[in-house]
Design a protein around this motif. Structure first.
Motif, PDB file in Angstrom:
ATOM      1  N   THR A 265      66.249 -22.631  -7.271  1.00  0.00           N
ATOM      2  CA  THR A 265      66.070 -22.782  -8.719  1.00  0.00           C
ATOM      3  C   THR A 265      67.208 -22.135  -9.480  1.00  0.00           C
ATOM      4  O   THR A 265      67.751 -22.707 -10.434  1.00  0.00           O
ATOM      5  CB  THR A 265      64.728 -22.175  -9.154  1.00  0.00           C
ATOM      6  OG1 THR A 265      63.662 -22.844  -8.482  1.00  0.00           O
ATOM      7  CG2 THR A 265      64.532 -22.316 -10.655  1.00  0.00           C
ATOM      8  N   LEU A 266      67.582 -20.938  -9.073  1.00  0.00           N
ATOM      9  CA  LEU A 266      68.647 -20.220  -9.767  1.00  0.00           C
ATOM     10  C   LEU A 266      70.001 -20.876  -9.528  1.00  0.00           C
ATOM     11  O   LEU A 266      70.809 -21.009 -10.459  1.00  0.00           O
ATOM     12  CB  LEU A 266      68.675 -18.761  -9.306  1.00  0.00           C
ATOM     13  CG  LEU A 266      67.478 -17.903  -9.716  1.00  0.00           C
ATOM     14  CD1 LEU A 266      67.589 -16.502  -9.120  1.00  0.00           C
ATOM     15  CD2 LEU A 266      67.366 -17.818 -11.234  1.00  0.00           C
ATOM     16  N   ILE A 267      70.272 -21.289  -8.289  1.00  0.00           N
ATOM     17  CA  ILE A 267      71.577 -21.849  -7.962  1.00  0.00           C
ATOM     18  C   ILE A 267      71.789 -23.181  -8.679  1.00  0.00           C
ATOM     19  O   ILE A 267      72.909 -23.573  -9.000  1.00  0.00           O
ATOM     20  CB  ILE A 267      71.716 -22.026  -6.427  1.00  0.00           C
ATOM     21  CG1 ILE A 267      73.184 -21.917  -5.997  1.00  0.00           C
ATOM     22  CG2 ILE A 267      71.180 -23.374  -5.962  1.00  0.00           C
ATOM     23  CD1 ILE A 267      73.693 -20.530  -5.955  1.00  0.00           C
ATOM     24  N   GLN A 268      70.703 -23.880  -8.946  1.00  0.00           N
ATOM     25  CA  GLN A 268      70.796 -25.173  -9.629  1.00  0.00           C
ATOM     26  C   GLN A 268      70.555 -25.040 -11.127  1.00  0.00           C
ATOM     27  O   GLN A 268      71.337 -25.518 -11.945  1.00  0.00           O
ATOM     28  CB  GLN A 268      69.789 -26.145  -9.021  1.00  0.00           C
ATOM     29  CG  GLN A 268      69.850 -27.538  -9.600  1.00  0.00           C
ATOM     30  CD  GLN A 268      68.990 -28.518  -8.822  1.00  0.00           C
ATOM     31  OE1 GLN A 268      68.486 -29.480  -9.372  1.00  0.00           O
ATOM     32  NE2 GLN A 268      68.820 -28.290  -7.530  1.00  0.00           N
ATOM     33  N   GLY A 269      69.464 -24.359 -11.491  1.00  0.00           N
ATOM     34  CA  GLY A 269      69.080 -24.281 -12.893  1.00  0.00           C
ATOM     35  C   GLY A 269      70.040 -23.484 -13.744  1.00  0.00           C
ATOM     36  O   GLY A 269      70.301 -23.839 -14.907  1.00  0.00           O
ATOM     37  N   THR A 270      70.606 -22.398 -13.197  1.00  0.00           N
ATOM     38  CA  THR A 270      71.523 -21.578 -13.972  1.00  0.00           C
ATOM     39  C   THR A 270      72.774 -22.355 -14.346  1.00  0.00           C
ATOM     40  O   THR A 270      73.213 -22.345 -15.507  1.00  0.00           O
ATOM     41  CB  THR A 270      71.906 -20.309 -13.188  1.00  0.00           C
ATOM     42  OG1 THR A 270      70.730 -19.572 -12.869  1.00  0.00           O
ATOM     43  CG2 THR A 270      72.830 -19.426 -14.013  1.00  0.00           C
ATOM     44  N   MET A 271      73.355 -23.042 -13.373  1.00  0.00           N
ATOM     45  CA  MET A 271      74.575 -23.796 -13.653  1.00  0.00           C
ATOM     46  C   MET A 271      74.318 -24.957 -14.605  1.00  0.00           C
ATOM     47  O   MET A 271      75.133 -25.242 -15.489  1.00  0.00           O
ATOM     48  CB  MET A 271      75.175 -24.309 -12.343  1.00  0.00           C
ATOM     49  CG  MET A 271      75.746 -23.216 -11.445  1.00  0.00           C
ATOM     50  SD  MET A 271      77.090 -22.289 -12.226  1.00  0.00           S
ATOM     51  CE  MET A 271      78.346 -23.547 -12.355  1.00  0.00           C
ATOM     52  N   ILE A 272      73.183 -25.620 -14.431  1.00  0.00           N
ATOM     53  CA  ILE A 272      72.860 -26.711 -15.359  1.00  0.00           C
ATOM     54  C   ILE A 272      72.613 -26.159 -16.756  1.00  0.00           C
ATOM     55  O   ILE A 272      73.032 -26.740 -17.762  1.00  0.00           O
ATOM     56  CB  ILE A 272      71.634 -27.500 -14.853  1.00  0.00           C
ATOM     57  CG1 ILE A 272      71.956 -28.189 -13.521  1.00  0.00           C
ATOM     58  CG2 ILE A 272      71.197 -28.541 -15.890  1.00  0.00           C
ATOM     59  CD1 ILE A 272      70.779 -28.914 -12.905  1.00  0.00           C
ATOM     60  N   GLY A 273      71.932 -25.013 -16.838  1.00  0.00           N
ATOM     61  CA  GLY A 273      71.699 -24.383 -18.135  1.00  0.00           C
ATOM     62  C   GLY A 273      72.998 -24.017 -18.829  1.00  0.00           C
ATOM     63  O   GLY A 273      73.155 -24.235 -20.043  1.00  0.00           O
ATOM     64  N   TRP A 274      73.968 -23.472 -18.077  1.00  0.00           N
ATOM     65  CA  TRP A 274      75.263 -23.142 -18.673  1.00  0.00           C
ATOM     66  C   TRP A 274      75.998 -24.406 -19.119  1.00  0.00           C
ATOM     67  O   TRP A 274      76.685 -24.406 -20.146  1.00  0.00           O
ATOM     68  CB  TRP A 274      76.115 -22.375 -17.670  1.00  0.00           C
ATOM     69  CG  TRP A 274      75.890 -20.890 -17.688  1.00  0.00           C
ATOM     70  CD1 TRP A 274      75.300 -20.124 -16.723  1.00  0.00           C
ATOM     71  CD2 TRP A 274      76.232 -19.993 -18.747  1.00  0.00           C
ATOM     72  NE1 TRP A 274      75.256 -18.815 -17.117  1.00  0.00           N
ATOM     73  CE2 TRP A 274      75.828 -18.694 -18.343  1.00  0.00           C
ATOM     74  CE3 TRP A 274      76.846 -20.153 -19.990  1.00  0.00           C
ATOM     75  CZ2 TRP A 274      76.017 -17.560 -19.142  1.00  0.00           C
ATOM     76  CZ3 TRP A 274      77.030 -19.031 -20.789  1.00  0.00           C
ATOM     77  CH2 TRP A 274      76.631 -17.762 -20.378  1.00  0.00           C
ATOM     78  N   THR A 275      75.852 -25.472 -18.362  1.00  0.00           N
ATOM     79  CA  THR A 275      76.504 -26.729 -18.738  1.00  0.00           C
ATOM     80  C   THR A 275      75.935 -27.253 -20.051  1.00  0.00           C
ATOM     81  O   THR A 275      76.691 -27.695 -20.934  1.00  0.00           O
ATOM     82  CB  THR A 275      76.309 -27.776 -17.631  1.00  0.00           C
ATOM     83  OG1 THR A 275      76.826 -27.265 -16.399  1.00  0.00           O
ATOM     84  CG2 THR A 275      77.034 -29.063 -17.977  1.00  0.00           C
ATOM     85  N   VAL A 276      74.618 -27.200 -20.182  1.00  0.00           N
ATOM     86  CA  VAL A 276      73.994 -27.625 -21.436  1.00  0.00           C
ATOM     87  C   VAL A 276      74.461 -26.748 -22.579  1.00  0.00           C
ATOM     88  O   VAL A 276      74.759 -27.221 -23.688  1.00  0.00           O
ATOM     89  CB  VAL A 276      72.456 -27.590 -21.308  1.00  0.00           C
ATOM     90  CG1 VAL A 276      71.801 -27.869 -22.655  1.00  0.00           C
ATOM     91  CG2 VAL A 276      71.985 -28.600 -20.264  1.00  0.00           C
ATOM     92  N   PHE A 277      74.540 -25.434 -22.336  1.00  0.00           N
ATOM     93  CA  PHE A 277      74.968 -24.500 -23.386  1.00  0.00           C
ATOM     94  C   PHE A 277      76.396 -24.803 -23.838  1.00  0.00           C
ATOM     95  O   PHE A 277      76.684 -24.829 -25.039  1.00  0.00           O
ATOM     96  CB  PHE A 277      74.868 -23.069 -22.862  1.00  0.00           C
ATOM     97  CG  PHE A 277      75.346 -22.035 -23.840  1.00  0.00           C
ATOM     98  CD1 PHE A 277      74.574 -21.688 -24.939  1.00  0.00           C
ATOM     99  CD2 PHE A 277      76.575 -21.414 -23.667  1.00  0.00           C
ATOM    100  CE1 PHE A 277      75.014 -20.742 -25.846  1.00  0.00           C
ATOM    101  CE2 PHE A 277      77.024 -20.469 -24.559  1.00  0.00           C
ATOM    102  CZ  PHE A 277      76.238 -20.122 -25.663  1.00  0.00           C
ATOM    103  N   ILE A 278      77.299 -25.046 -22.876  1.00  0.00           N
ATOM    104  CA  ILE A 278      78.677 -25.377 -23.245  1.00  0.00           C
ATOM    105  C   ILE A 278      78.712 -26.678 -24.041  1.00  0.00           C
ATOM    106  O   ILE A 278      79.449 -26.809 -25.023  1.00  0.00           O
ATOM    107  CB  ILE A 278      79.558 -25.490 -21.988  1.00  0.00           C
ATOM    108  CG1 ILE A 278      79.708 -24.111 -21.325  1.00  0.00           C
ATOM    109  CG2 ILE A 278      80.942 -26.048 -22.337  1.00  0.00           C
ATOM    110  CD1 ILE A 278      80.479 -24.144 -20.019  1.00  0.00           C
ATOM    111  N   GLY A 279      77.901 -27.658 -23.631  1.00  0.00           N
ATOM    112  CA  GLY A 279      77.846 -28.910 -24.367  1.00  0.00           C
ATOM    113  C   GLY A 279      77.374 -28.731 -25.803  1.00  0.00           C
ATOM    114  O   GLY A 279      77.856 -29.401 -26.725  1.00  0.00           O
ATOM    115  N   VAL A 280      76.445 -27.786 -26.003  1.00  0.00           N
ATOM    116  CA  VAL A 280      75.931 -27.534 -27.353  1.00  0.00           C
ATOM    117  C   VAL A 280      76.994 -26.905 -28.244  1.00  0.00           C
ATOM    118  O   VAL A 280      77.146 -27.260 -29.412  1.00  0.00           O
ATOM    119  CB  VAL A 280      74.674 -26.636 -27.279  1.00  0.00           C
ATOM    120  CG1 VAL A 280      74.293 -26.135 -28.667  1.00  0.00           C
ATOM    121  CG2 VAL A 280      73.509 -27.406 -26.665  1.00  0.00           C
TER     122      VAL A 280
END
Length: 416
Positions: A265-280
């Motif tokens: 969860t962390l290895i996948q969710g953290t990176m996806i969360g950061w990607t969404v944040f950068i996109g925002v």
């Protein structure tokens, strides 16, 4: 194809931030919340869709999700000046996206042997993330030319077209399978298992032996007649497990305490969360000083992360099966699911390089290519991590693999 349109809805507003901020006369925070609530819809719906997929299969959820996406995308385009209407349309879009976020990777485990999953899992993630990052490239131009509402209308139109493909070309992948065909797991010889039973012990060498055993088992499989094409179009064709819905509904939550699932969860969710944040924040970085880009130029900036997604596919696809085969040979011919964790090495390199590089260069006196390049590296690391965690859970915990994306989606929603 529908999975591409579904996951593309996440960053669809990335190039429209300034346009919508002016349209609704609100600051960037409220426009960013449109993506946050979308992810909330994904995470909430996944909790219910995962047990439904385990019990009745994935086909009905893919069809229902596609229909929801058509309706909600048309709703988003027609929301006019009502921010509340667009907000609820985004939430419902998240609900429609949930089956594709949660079940597509699990379908790879249903369809392919262990030694065939690496490249296919990488390609699946490329389709999902590549589509998501290619969307803003064209969204900026669409918004500038015919208006932001058409970004939603076009998704509704193309998703409606793909609905026919889902109905007529997407048969059920989950089924009760003869134990001998579950060649990547051990099971009691007298018990018929489902296509996603948990492996008690890995039993097969990671080699051609697996395929040979499968072929032998298939030749002597049970005498159940093969479905006709017409029968394969049924929305439901029986239960795939005897477990109760409520047991499966609450199962993801204690899995947070299981080290393998917490790691995945962390290895996948953290990176996806950061990607969404950068996109925002990307719109704020480029639309404001010192660059003063338009929504068209901001959309074109997503060529970088799209290239990063392709890089992640190439690296993960090239290393996933090769590294597992090499490690299996060094392990005396016995495959272990932990060999998939090897992929975290390139994820660490590209992910950290991308995150820190983007943070340092996004507001500095650097050419715009530099932060976009680091964004591409971050996306590359994200794709590799998603492939690594998905492959490991699919190989080691087939019974629970559909819960991984539900956990990841909940993590993303809470982080955004």
């Amino acid at each position: 194809m529908t999975a591409i349109f579904a996951t593309a809805l996440g960053p669809i507003l990335a190039a429209n931030t300034l346009t919508l901020s002016v349209w609704f006369n609100m600051n960037f925070t409220y426009v960013a919340l449109l993506t946050g609530y979308y992810l909330l819809g994904v995470g909430f719906a996944a909790i219910f869709f995962v047990p439904s997929g385990r019990i009745w299969g994935k086909r009905h959820l893919f069809i229902i999700g596609t229909i929801i996406l058509i309706f909600s995308s048309a709703w988003g385009g027609a929301s006019g000046k009502s921010y509340t209407s667009l907000l609820w349309a985004r939430i419902i879009q998240g609900v429609g996206t949930a089956p594709f976020e949660s079940l597509v990777n699990a379908a790879v485990g249903d369809l392919y042997f262990v030694h065939q999953r690496g490249v296919r899992m990488a390609f699946t993630n490329l389709a999902v993330f590549g589509g998501a990052f290619f969307t803003p490239v064209v969204v900026g131009k669409i918004t500038h030319t015919i208006g932001w509402s058409w970004t939603f209308y076009l998704v509704a139109i193309f998703t409606a077209i793909s609905l026919f493909g889902v109905i007529f070309l997407c048969p059920e992948t989950s089924f009760r399978r003869d134990t001998r065909l579950n060649t990547d797991m051990a099971a009691d010889s007298g018990r018929e298992s489902t296509s996603q039973d948990e492996p008690e012990k890995d039993v097969g060498p990671y080699s051609q032996t697996t395929a040979i055993e499968a072929g032998s088992a298939a030749s002597t499989a049970s005498s159940r007649p093969k479905k006709t094409y017409t029968e394969s179009l049924a929305l439901f064709d029986g239960r795939k497990t005897d477990e109760s819905f409520f047991k499966l509904l609450f199962r993801p939550f204690p899995l947070f305490a299981q080290p393998a699932f917490l790691w995945a969860t962390l290895i996948q969710g953290t990176m996806i969360g950061w990607t969404v944040f950068i996109g925002v924040i990307l719109a704020a970085v480029f639309l404001g000083p010192p660059r003063w880009w338009s929504e068209v130029e901001t959309g074109y900036a997503y060529v970088g992360p799209f290239v990063g997604a392709v890089m992640g596919f190439a690296i993960a696809g090239g290393l996933a099966d090769w590294s597992a085969t090499w490690l299996t040979k060094r392990n005396g011919g016995v495959y272990e699911p932990e060999f998939r964790i090897f992929l975290v090495i390139p994820q660490l390199i590209f992910g950290c390089m991308g995150l820190y590089g983007f943070a340092v260069t996004s507001q500095g006196p650097y050419h715009y290519v530099v932060p976009i390049m680091f964004f591409a590296f971050e996306v590359c690391g994200m794709v590799i991590g998603a492939v690594a965690s998905s492959l490991y859970i699919v190989d080691a915990y087939r019974k629970y693999n559909t819960h991984l994306l539900a956990l990841s989606n909940c993590f993303q929603a809470s982080s955004v």
